[in-house]
Design a protein around this motif. Sequence first.
Motif, PDB file in Angstrom:
ATOM      1  N   ALA A   1      11.615  -7.553   4.029  1.00  0.00           N
ATOM      2  CA  ALA A   1      12.628  -8.524   4.466  1.00  0.00           C
ATOM      3  C   ALA A   1      13.825  -7.823   5.077  1.00  0.00           C
ATOM      4  O   ALA A   1      14.355  -8.251   6.104  1.00  0.00           O
ATOM      5  CB  ALA A   1      13.067  -9.379   3.276  1.00  0.00           C
ATOM      6  N   ASN A   2      14.268  -6.739   4.469  1.00  0.00           N
ATOM      7  CA  ASN A   2      15.432  -6.004   4.975  1.00  0.00           C
ATOM      8  C   ASN A   2      15.105  -5.277   6.273  1.00  0.00           C
ATOM      9  O   ASN A   2      15.911  -5.265   7.204  1.00  0.00           O
ATOM     10  CB  ASN A   2      15.913  -5.006   3.922  1.00  0.00           C
ATOM     11  N   HIS A   3      13.914  -4.675   6.345  1.00  0.00           N
ATOM     12  CA  HIS A   3      13.563  -3.880   7.528  1.00  0.00           C
ATOM     13  C   HIS A   3      13.327  -4.753   8.753  1.00  0.00           C
ATOM     14  O   HIS A   3      13.736  -4.405   9.861  1.00  0.00           O
ATOM     15  CB  HIS A   3      12.313  -3.044   7.231  1.00  0.00           C
ATOM     16  N   TYR A   4      12.676  -5.914   8.557  1.00  0.00           N
ATOM     17  CA  TYR A   4      12.325  -6.780   9.691  1.00  0.00           C
ATOM     18  C   TYR A   4      13.249  -7.989   9.837  1.00  0.00           C
ATOM     19  O   TYR A   4      12.957  -8.912  10.601  1.00  0.00           O
ATOM     20  CB  TYR A   4      10.875  -7.259   9.558  1.00  0.00           C
TER      21      TYR A   4
ATOM     22  N   THR B   1       0.826  -1.202   0.000  1.00  0.00           N
ATOM     23  CA  THR B   1       0.000   0.000   0.000  1.00  0.00           C
ATOM     24  C   THR B   1       0.865   1.258   0.000  1.00  0.00           C
ATOM     25  O   THR B   1       0.539   2.266  -0.628  1.00  0.00           O
ATOM     26  CB  THR B   1      -0.938   0.016   1.224  1.00  0.00           C
ATOM     27  N   ALA B   2       2.006   1.171   0.699  1.00  0.00           N
ATOM     28  CA  ALA B   2       2.909   2.318   0.797  1.00  0.00           C
ATOM     29  C   ALA B   2       3.907   2.391  -0.360  1.00  0.00           C
ATOM     30  O   ALA B   2       4.761   3.277  -0.395  1.00  0.00           O
ATOM     31  CB  ALA B   2       3.665   2.277   2.122  1.00  0.00           C
ATOM     32  N   GLY B   3       3.813   1.440  -1.280  1.00  0.00           N
ATOM     33  CA  GLY B   3       4.696   1.469  -2.440  1.00  0.00           C
ATOM     34  C   GLY B   3       6.007   0.734  -2.274  1.00  0.00           C
ATOM     35  O   GLY B   3       6.946   0.934  -3.057  1.00  0.00           O
ATOM     36  N   PHE B   4       6.081  -0.149  -1.267  1.00  0.00           N
ATOM     37  CA  PHE B   4       7.302  -0.921  -1.044  1.00  0.00           C
ATOM     38  C   PHE B   4       7.084  -2.381  -1.452  1.00  0.00           C
ATOM     39  O   PHE B   4       5.946  -2.846  -1.558  1.00  0.00           O
ATOM     40  CB  PHE B   4       7.728  -0.849   0.419  1.00  0.00           C
ATOM     41  N   SER B   5       8.183  -3.108  -1.650  1.00  0.00           N
ATOM     42  CA  SER B   5       8.110  -4.517  -2.018  1.00  0.00           C
ATOM     43  C   SER B   5       8.349  -5.393  -0.796  1.00  0.00           C
ATOM     44  O   SER B   5       8.774  -4.909   0.265  1.00  0.00           O
ATOM     45  CB  SER B   5       9.166  -4.840  -3.078  1.00  0.00           C
ATOM     46  N   TYR B   6       8.125  -6.714  -0.960  1.00  0.00           N
ATOM     47  CA  TYR B   6       8.406  -7.591   0.178  1.00  0.00           C
ATOM     48  C   TYR B   6       9.903  -7.692   0.456  1.00  0.00           C
ATOM     49  O   TYR B   6      10.320  -8.053   1.553  1.00  0.00           O
ATOM     50  CB  TYR B   6       7.771  -8.974   0.028  1.00  0.00           C
ATOM     51  N   ASP B   7      10.741  -7.341  -0.540  1.00  0.00           N
ATOM     52  CA  ASP B   7      12.186  -7.274  -0.278  1.00  0.00           C
ATOM     53  C   ASP B   7      12.501  -6.181   0.734  1.00  0.00           C
ATOM     54  O   ASP B   7      13.385  -6.335   1.585  1.00  0.00           O
ATOM     55  CB  ASP B   7      12.954  -7.024  -1.577  1.00  0.00           C
TER      56      ASP B   7
ATOM     57  N   GLU C   1      13.185 -15.433   3.566  1.00  0.00           N
ATOM     58  CA  GLU C   1      12.588 -14.608   2.524  1.00  0.00           C
ATOM     59  C   GLU C   1      11.365 -15.279   1.901  1.00  0.00           C
ATOM     60  O   GLU C   1      10.421 -14.607   1.483  1.00  0.00           O
ATOM     61  CB  GLU C   1      13.621 -14.297   1.434  1.00  0.00           C
ATOM     62  N   PHE C   2      11.390 -16.602   1.846  1.00  0.00           N
ATOM     63  CA  PHE C   2      10.270 -17.346   1.277  1.00  0.00           C
ATOM     64  C   PHE C   2       8.963 -17.042   2.005  1.00  0.00           C
ATOM     65  O   PHE C   2       7.878 -17.069   1.406  1.00  0.00           O
ATOM     66  CB  PHE C   2      10.544 -18.857   1.316  1.00  0.00           C
TER      67      PHE C   2
END
Length: 348
Positions: free
Chosen positions: A279-282, A270-276, A288-289
């Motif tokens: 993954a990096n933030h959390y 929703t905020a325009g970010f990807s799951y990558d 990653e899967f």
Amino acid sequence: MAKIGEAQIKQQLKEGNISNAYLIYGEEDYLKSFYINQLKSKTVDSAFESFNLHLFDGKDIDLDDALKDAEMLPMMSGYNLVLIRDYPAEKSKSDVNLITEFLSDVPETTVLVLAYEAYSPDEKSAGFKSLVSAFDKAGSVVKLEKRTEADVAKLLVSGAKKRGATLDISNAKYLISVSGNDLKTLLNELDKLSGFASGGEITKEIIDSMATKCLQARVYDLTKAISANNLDLAYSVLNTLFEMKEDPILMLAVIGGVYVDMYRVKCAKTAGFSYDDVANHYNYKSREFALKIAARDCAKLTEKQLRLSVDAIIDTDIKLKSTAVDKKLLLEELIAKLFIISRGDTYA
């Protein structure tokens, strides 16, 4: 010397550049066991192991005995190895001081290894910080963290080749999603799958039919069934988990984790970010899967539905831990609530 990771201790062992002291800890149990065994094989001749290898359990240790053994000269070998497992750094300040004092002048023929295998030390405690500082000056502090999903997948591909089978990178990642990211478990699965493939390819179909599913993978099946409006399948998965004697509290924790994954991915999108980015933030290193699966399963759900789902999980967690209501009944009720929420309906 320094604080090092897997790459550095691997290089040390390859070159025979052994430190006189090692503090080994971290998340990856298999790697800790592997490198401890590598240190043994590099420093102790098996023919003289009874003289040159000294093992101590940290919980029951008499530290004076361990340090006396560490002062001994090796018998017909280059090194005298003293391995102390799971020493509780908070146990005694005077003991920590004894270790620190010993490390200020370690005999050149001694390798003292303090390894945390059965539990994780409190890295913020004063005792552990003192040990880290002392080992850092005298030798090597080794923190063995989880490998990334990509690294584990590459290991599985090369491992399959060594076992006479073939495994492509996409199916290696699929195996991780099915059996979890514990290296020891994955390598055991690889042994089984390679044997079944009999020199051929380990396909997705073979993984589906032969690989042992971890708890998280079965919960993925459950959440996928809910998102597909297949309540019967969701209950079938839940019943299988109970038949396998899985702990209901742990089951709920994994279900909660999966829904948190989905909520994070949905909010990020929703905020325009990807799951990558998630993954990096959390710090989803080696997991990653989980976010890829979350992206798939949350596609038809709104942020509001995911918030309501998390609320329902929290409410069930409170009841599970504070009431005498049948645990299976509580989880069955939760599955019904999650199903209703996923359809956009409300429940009383």
